[in-house]
Design a protein around this motif. Structure first.
Motif, mmCIF file in Angstrom:
data_model
loop_
_atom_site.group_PDB
_atom_site.id
_atom_site.type_symbol
_atom_site.label_atom_id
_atom_site.label_comp_id
_atom_site.label_asym_id
_atom_site.label_seq_id
_atom_site.Cartn_x
_atom_site.Cartn_y
_atom_site.Cartn_z
ATOM 1 N N PHE A 39 0.830 -1.205 0.000
ATOM 2 C CA PHE A 39 0.000 0.000 0.000
ATOM 3 C C PHE A 39 0.863 1.254 0.000
ATOM 4 O O PHE A 39 0.637 2.192 -0.775
ATOM 5 C CB PHE A 39 -0.927 -0.005 1.214
ATOM 6 C CG PHE A 39 -1.889 1.142 1.263
ATOM 7 C CD1 PHE A 39 -3.103 1.078 0.600
ATOM 8 C CD2 PHE A 39 -1.576 2.298 1.973
ATOM 9 C CE1 PHE A 39 -3.997 2.143 0.640
ATOM 10 C CE2 PHE A 39 -2.459 3.368 2.020
ATOM 11 C CZ PHE A 39 -3.675 3.288 1.352
ATOM 12 N N GLN A 40 1.887 1.276 0.840
ATOM 13 C CA GLN A 40 2.764 2.445 0.930
ATOM 14 C C GLN A 40 3.538 2.668 -0.367
ATOM 15 O O GLN A 40 3.715 3.807 -0.801
ATOM 16 C CB GLN A 40 3.737 2.261 2.098
ATOM 17 C CG GLN A 40 3.074 2.309 3.463
ATOM 18 C CD GLN A 40 3.990 1.837 4.579
ATOM 19 O OE1 GLN A 40 4.897 1.026 4.354
ATOM 20 N NE2 GLN A 40 3.761 2.337 5.785
ATOM 21 N N PRO A 238 3.035 -8.681 6.646
ATOM 22 C CA PRO A 238 2.596 -8.490 8.035
ATOM 23 C C PRO A 238 1.495 -7.446 8.153
ATOM 24 O O PRO A 238 0.588 -7.572 8.967
ATOM 25 C CB PRO A 238 3.874 -8.028 8.748
ATOM 26 C CG PRO A 238 4.998 -8.545 7.911
ATOM 27 C CD PRO A 238 4.495 -8.493 6.498
ATOM 28 N N ASP A 239 1.571 -6.389 7.339
ATOM 29 C CA ASP A 239 0.559 -5.338 7.355
ATOM 30 C C ASP A 239 -0.450 -5.603 6.238
ATOM 31 O O ASP A 239 -0.102 -5.559 5.058
ATOM 32 C CB ASP A 239 1.222 -3.975 7.130
ATOM 33 C CG ASP A 239 0.253 -2.808 7.303
ATOM 34 O OD1 ASP A 239 -0.972 -3.037 7.238
ATOM 35 O OD2 ASP A 239 0.722 -1.672 7.498
ATOM 36 N N PHE A 245 -7.757 -2.643 1.758
ATOM 37 C CA PHE A 245 -8.237 -1.596 0.854
ATOM 38 C C PHE A 245 -8.928 -2.220 -0.361
ATOM 39 O O PHE A 245 -10.004 -1.774 -0.771
ATOM 40 C CB PHE A 245 -7.074 -0.716 0.383
ATOM 41 C CG PHE A 245 -7.504 0.395 -0.539
ATOM 42 C CD1 PHE A 245 -7.955 1.604 -0.027
ATOM 43 C CD2 PHE A 245 -7.481 0.236 -1.915
ATOM 44 C CE1 PHE A 245 -8.369 2.628 -0.869
ATOM 45 C CE2 PHE A 245 -7.904 1.244 -2.766
ATOM 46 C CZ PHE A 245 -8.346 2.448 -2.237
ATOM 47 N N VAL A 246 -8.319 -3.260 -0.941
ATOM 48 C CA VAL A 246 -8.914 -3.908 -2.114
ATOM 49 C C VAL A 246 -10.255 -4.544 -1.759
ATOM 50 O O VAL A 246 -11.219 -4.463 -2.525
ATOM 51 C CB VAL A 246 -7.958 -4.957 -2.713
ATOM 52 C CG1 VAL A 246 -8.623 -5.684 -3.886
ATOM 53 C CG2 VAL A 246 -6.663 -4.308 -3.188
#
Length: 283
Positions: A39-40, A238-239, A245-246
């Motif tokens: 995501f980041q 891990p995150d 989000f998807v």
């Protein structure tokens, strides 16, 4: 004898070690692009990377002249990229290599994957995009009504080896004579050459197959109706921020009816109209 200076030195070393193991120390050690989750990275680079598979309409379709991609999975990816304020990048792959591409961080997400237990050992899956009904394409004159009608040694059923069609057939019709062939085209040719009575394909594929060659056979949805979920695969991290989000994006678009629109539009790319879809098949 251990002096006070030695004790102070040991305590200092222990304090540094504890700091390195503490959450704060770990967070500091993991800063920078190398420690980014998916995501980041997408938010930073403004790029969403997916893979496309040539010749898999209506999932993916590539125009040989222009290099442009279209299809159901591409439409979804374009909308997801827009939602994340990113550009879409598409690299060619195969179904067999898609999971490896995710693991190797070559792509961020792979649309159109079935969440088989073996795949789930190495990647994670989103909530289902749709349920894809199992159908058969039967040769002329062969018209079974149920899966039980197919579950007989005298019935020859073709599948592409190692696929979800293959796994489904081995579980549901173990008594049938199974012809496990290398590719979906090989399986289809076995019906045309009368080496098999039918081929198993999920609805998204059988609709296209019969539209391209109506003489190949008839689509039948044996009862009881069975379907497999079609999901998107993402890297195990891990995150779970990206997968979450998807999932939210999928639910939002399903509520709007966008998902059904993308499916029907992709089928129209290969000539399949609403009237060509048997009433027993829903997406």
């Amino acid at each position: 004898m251990v002096s006070r200076r030695d004790i102070a030195s040991l305590l200092g070393a222990g304090t540094l070690a504890a700091a390195a193991l503490s959450p704060i120390g770990s967070a500091q050690a993991q800063t920078g692009p190398a420690a980014e989750n998916t995501f980041q990275r997408i938010r930073r680079t403004k790029k969403l990377r997916i893979a496309g598979i040539v010749g898999t309409e209506p999932y993916y379709k590539k125009d040989i002249a222009s290099g442009e991609w279209s299809g159901f999975c591409v439409s979804m990816a374009q909308d997801l990229a827009k939602a994340m304020d990113a550009e879409l990048e598409i690299a060619e792959t195969t179904w067999g290599n898609a999971v490896l591409d995710l693991q190797a961080n070559k792509i961020d997400i792979m649309f159109g994957l079935s969440p088989t237990p073996s795949r789930a050992l190495t990647v994670e899956f989103t909530r289902p995009i749709m349920l894809n009904t199992f159908t058969i394409i039967a040769k002329p004159g062969f018209e079974p009504k149920t899966w039980a009608d197919l579950n007989k040694p005298e019935v020859r059923v073709a599948v592409d080896i190692g696929s979800t069609h293959d796994l489904f057939a081995r579980r549901i019709i173990p008594n049938a004579t199974l012809l496990a062939l290398k590719t979906p085209d090989d399986a289809m040719l076995s019906v045309q050459s009368n080496r098999a009575d039918c081929v198993i394909q999920v609805a998204m594929l059988s609709l296209v197959t019969v539209k391209k060659n109506p003489k190949v056979g008839k689509i039948i949805v044996p009862t009881p109706a069975s379907a497999q979920p079609t999901c998107a695969g993402v890297r195990a991290e891990p995150d779970p921020r990206f997968r979450t989000f998807v999932d939210n994006w999928l639910e939002y678009n399903r509520g709007l009816g966008a998902m059904k629109g993308w499916i029907t539009s992709s089928l129209e790319l290969v000539g399949v109209k609403a009237g060509d879809i048997p009433a027993e098949i829903t997406f």
